[in-house]
Design a protein around this motif. Structure first.
Motif, PDB file in Angstrom:
ATOM      1  N   MET A  81       0.833  -1.199   0.000  1.00 34.05           N
ATOM      2  CA  MET A  81       0.000   0.000   0.000  1.00 34.05           C
ATOM      3  C   MET A  81       0.871   1.254   0.000  1.00 34.05           C
ATOM      4  SD  MET A  81      -2.878   1.249   2.789  1.00 34.05           S
ATOM      5  CE  MET A  81      -3.533  -0.378   2.909  1.00 34.05           C
ATOM      6  N   THR A  90       2.429   1.682  -3.439  1.00 31.43           N
ATOM      7  CA  THR A  90       1.438   2.132  -4.410  1.00 31.43           C
ATOM      8  C   THR A  90       1.148   3.620  -4.244  1.00 31.43           C
ATOM      9  OG1 THR A  90       0.419  -0.054  -4.484  1.00 31.43           O
ATOM     10  CG2 THR A  90      -0.909   1.779  -5.261  1.00 31.43           C
ATOM     11  N   CYS A  91       0.933   4.045  -3.021  1.00 32.06           N
ATOM     12  CA  CYS A  91       0.613   5.455  -2.762  1.00 32.06           C
ATOM     13  C   CYS A  91       1.773   6.371  -3.117  1.00 32.06           C
ATOM     14  CB  CYS A  91       0.220   5.641  -1.302  1.00 32.06           C
ATOM     15  SG  CYS A  91      -1.336   4.842  -0.870  1.00 32.06           S
ATOM     16  N   GLY A 104      -2.967   0.635  -8.480  1.00 30.50           N
ATOM     17  CA  GLY A 104      -4.318   0.341  -8.009  1.00 30.50           C
ATOM     18  C   GLY A 104      -4.305  -0.280  -6.638  1.00 30.50           C
ATOM     19  N   GLU A 105      -4.999  -1.388  -6.516  1.00 36.26           N
ATOM     20  CA  GLU A 105      -5.087  -2.089  -5.226  1.00 36.26           C
ATOM     21  C   GLU A 105      -4.436  -3.450  -5.314  1.00 36.26           C
ATOM     22  OE1 GLU A 105      -9.061  -2.047  -3.742  1.00 36.26           O
ATOM     23  OE2 GLU A 105      -9.202   0.121  -3.859  1.00 36.26           O
ATOM     24  N   GLU A 106      -3.294  -3.534  -5.975  1.00 35.61           N
ATOM     25  CA  GLU A 106      -2.577  -4.805  -6.138  1.00 35.61           C
ATOM     26  C   GLU A 106      -1.879  -5.255  -4.860  1.00 35.61           C
ATOM     27  OE1 GLU A 106       0.100  -4.794  -9.421  1.00 35.61           O
ATOM     28  OE2 GLU A 106      -1.311  -3.793 -10.722  1.00 35.61           O
ATOM     29  N   TYR A 107      -1.766  -4.393  -3.881  1.00 40.88           N
ATOM     30  CA  TYR A 107      -1.032  -4.747  -2.689  1.00 40.88           C
ATOM     31  C   TYR A 107      -1.734  -5.831  -1.925  1.00 40.88           C
ATOM     32  CZ  TYR A 107      -4.165  -0.969  -1.215  1.00 40.88           C
ATOM     33  OH  TYR A 107      -5.236  -0.158  -1.050  1.00 40.88           O
TER      34      TYR A 107
END
Length: 71
Positions: free
Chosen positions: A23, A26-27, A68-71
């Motif tokens: 996360m 990603t951010c 995206g939300e791959e974490y």
């Protein structure tokens, strides 16, 4: 460099990856490189508090960019 904690697995084992690191990457839109320290148990046994001199092997994975939300 971010370490997921002071966790050590038994020889031949592994520790699950925590979602917080993914996360954060990603951010911040930064690359992630997984690193594995092999034979660390030779210099820092599970019951030891202090490392002893010795050799370990460092294995690097491929560079990943998480989106995206791959974490």
């Amino acid at each position: 460099m971010i370490l997921p904690g002071a966790w050590r697995s038994r020889p031949g084992g592994s520790i699950p990856v925590w979602g917080g690191i993914g996360m954060t990457a990603t951010c911040l839109d930064v690359p992630v490189i997984r690193v594995r320290l092999v034979v660390v148990d030779r210099v820092l046994h599970m019951a030891a508090r202090i490392a002893t001199p010795g050799r370990v092997r460092v294995a690097f994975g491929v560079t990943m960019r998480l989106k995206g939300e791959e974490y």
